[in-house]
Design a protein around this motif. Structure first.
Motif, PDB file in Angstrom:
ATOM      1  N   ARG A 182       0.829  -1.214   0.000  1.00 40.32           N
ATOM      2  CA  ARG A 182       0.000   0.000   0.000  1.00 40.32           C
ATOM      3  C   ARG A 182       0.861   1.261   0.000  1.00 40.32           C
ATOM      4  N   LYS A 183       0.250   2.348  -0.443  1.00 43.71           N
ATOM      5  CA  LYS A 183       0.873   3.677  -0.369  1.00 43.71           C
ATOM      6  C   LYS A 183      -0.019   4.535   0.531  1.00 43.71           C
ATOM      7  N   ILE A 184       0.520   4.978   1.663  1.00 44.39           N
ATOM      8  CA  ILE A 184      -0.283   5.663   2.668  1.00 44.39           C
ATOM      9  C   ILE A 184       0.298   7.036   2.967  1.00 44.39           C
ATOM     10  N   ASP A 227       4.910  -1.850   2.435  1.00 44.61           N
ATOM     11  CA  ASP A 227       4.115  -0.638   2.277  1.00 44.61           C
ATOM     12  C   ASP A 227       5.050   0.549   2.097  1.00 44.61           C
ATOM     13  N   LEU A 282       7.528   9.714   0.181  1.00 45.48           N
ATOM     14  CA  LEU A 282       7.090   8.327   0.138  1.00 45.48           C
ATOM     15  C   LEU A 282       8.278   7.372   0.253  1.00 45.48           C
ATOM     16  N   ILE A 297       1.544  10.374  -3.109  1.00 46.47           N
ATOM     17  CA  ILE A 297       1.328   8.943  -3.360  1.00 46.47           C
ATOM     18  C   ILE A 297       0.978   8.648  -4.814  1.00 46.47           C
ATOM     19  N   THR A 298       0.757   9.694  -5.610  1.00 42.15           N
ATOM     20  CA  THR A 298       0.461   9.466  -7.028  1.00 42.15           C
ATOM     21  C   THR A 298       1.577   9.947  -7.946  1.00 42.15           C
ATOM     22  N   THR A 335      -1.854   3.296  -8.293  1.00 48.07           N
ATOM     23  CA  THR A 335      -2.504   4.008  -7.194  1.00 48.07           C
ATOM     24  C   THR A 335      -3.875   3.454  -6.837  1.00 48.07           C
ATOM     25  N   ARG A 341      -5.097   0.831  -3.962  1.00 43.14           N
ATOM     26  CA  ARG A 341      -4.011   0.444  -3.057  1.00 43.14           C
ATOM     27  C   ARG A 341      -3.376   1.654  -2.377  1.00 43.14           C
ATOM     28  N   SER A 342      -4.093   2.767  -2.361  1.00 39.52           N
ATOM     29  CA  SER A 342      -3.562   3.991  -1.780  1.00 39.52           C
ATOM     30  C   SER A 342      -4.571   4.590  -0.804  1.00 39.52           C
ATOM     31  N   VAL A 352      -8.289   6.596  -4.363  1.00 42.96           N
ATOM     32  CA  VAL A 352      -7.576   6.799  -3.089  1.00 42.96           C
ATOM     33  C   VAL A 352      -8.598   6.911  -1.967  1.00 42.96           C
ATOM     34  N   THR A 375      -6.898   1.147   2.490  1.00 42.65           N
ATOM     35  CA  THR A 375      -7.055   1.301   1.047  1.00 42.65           C
ATOM     36  C   THR A 375      -8.221   0.457   0.575  1.00 42.65           C
TER      37      THR A 375
END
Length: 343
Positions: A36-38, A81, A98, A132-133, A140, A143-144, A171, A229
């Motif tokens: 994930r991207k948080i 992550d 990130l 995150i993008t 994205t 999963r964000s 998102v 996400t």
């Protein structure tokens, strides 16, 4: 009128003061499957010196970061992550770009967050989404996620614009409203605020008020249980589980009904307060052990209350339904407040 059959849960934290012998009940923490991207977006405006003197918003952000999967913990089935830390006051700043949640620079970023300046929540959400993008960050949609921790004093229409952008990008955005005195935000009659809440729920996220250490832990657990996400929702997000110290709101499901559960402890003194926003008349029915325990209907102020001391350990159910509409739409939506406490 477009109906939304999915139940969406709006969580607002109230002080949780359970019986001393009863452990706090909240959803079990699941660290997720990774990949994930948080973005952890934290308010650093001056108002937090009064509304959050013990820095609960920063503690919540640290707790969320601690459950993310670091590079050293990653496996073929559970990839690492990535996290970014953003603060905002008059404008937003990316304190940690990130990267690995276990980096020492993440803690240093949290340590930099103060309480000085104005409040531009939209800039924080925008910066989190941008980070995150960005081109090198990978895919994205789905999963964000962005988690915003704030005392909530800002321009709601500007926030809504960013939330709508987030939904289009896939998102998920969740909000934690920080206020240690446990007071609700007081904005529920504000059309712009209501529009923002709808936009939060439409991303699949949750909105909570955090008023104590217990509520902070419950907020973290609830966000994780609902999912950091995931795909946007047509009507909001939530799993129907009530947590100690968290007030929950939702659009009613198909047929104008929503069901909630709470894992009670013997001797726990509970106060369930249901509040309708708009012209809806609601009924609430508390049940347990296969029988109805108590019922209530909203009064002239749109409030219904059920007070109950749990007779045994076990699951309680709360059924809330509309008495004058089918619910499940943005045009007719209800808010549910729930509080557990000692008196």
């Amino acid at each position: 009128m477009h109906l939304f059959p999915l139940l969406s849960i709006f969580l607002t934290s109230l002080p949780s003061t359970l019986a001393a012998s009863a452990p706090s009940s909240c959803p079990a923490i699941d660290r997720g499957t990774g990949g994930r991207k948080i973005a952890l977006v934290v308010d650093s405006s001056g108002s937090n010196a009064d509304t959050d003197p013990n820095n609960l918003r920063i503690a919540a952000a640290r707790a969320l970061n601690n459950v993310l999967i670091s590079k050293s913990e990653a496996t073929p089935s559970k990839p690492a992550d990535q996290v970014t830390v953003v603060e905002f006051d008059y404008s937003a700043s990316v304190l940690f770009p990130l990267g690995d949640p276990a980096s020492p620079s993440v803690d240093q970023a949290f340590d930099q967050i103060d309480a000085d300046g104005g409040t531009d929540i939209a800039s924080g959400v925008e910066a989190g989404i941008d980070e995150i993008t960005k081109g090198s960050a990978g895919s994205t949609s789905g999963r964000s996620g962005v988690v915003v921790l704030t005392d909530g004093q800002s321009s709601f229409p500007d926030i809504t614009v960013q939330l709508q952008r987030a939904r289009k990008l896939g998102v998920r955005v969740s909000f934690g409203f920080l206020n240690e005195d446990g007071a609700l935000s007081g904005y529920y009659s504000d059309a712009d605020f209501v529009a923002m809440l709808k936009a939060v729920l439409a991303t699949g996220g949750v909105y909570s008020e955090i008023g104590s250490a217990d509520a902070q832990r419950a907020f973290v657990a609830k966000v994780l249980a609902s999912g950091l996400t995931g795909a946007p929702s047509s009507g909001g997000a939530g799993n129907g589980v009530l947590s100690a110290g968290i007030a929950t709101a939702a659009t009613l499901g198909k047929g104008g009904k929503s069901r909630f559960t709470y894992d009670a402890r013997k001797g726990e003194r509970l106060n369930f307060t249901v509040q309708a926003i708009g012209e809806q008349e609601l009924s609430a029915e508390l049940s347990g052990g296969g029988k109805v325990i108590k019922t209530a209907k909203t009064d002239g102020n749109g409030l219904a209350q059920i007070v109950y001391t749990a007779a045994r350990n076990g699951m309680l159910g709360l059924l809330v339904q509309s008495l004058n509409g089918t619910g499940g739409s943005w045009e007719h939506w209800e808010e549910f407040h729930w509080q557990s406490g000692n008196w």
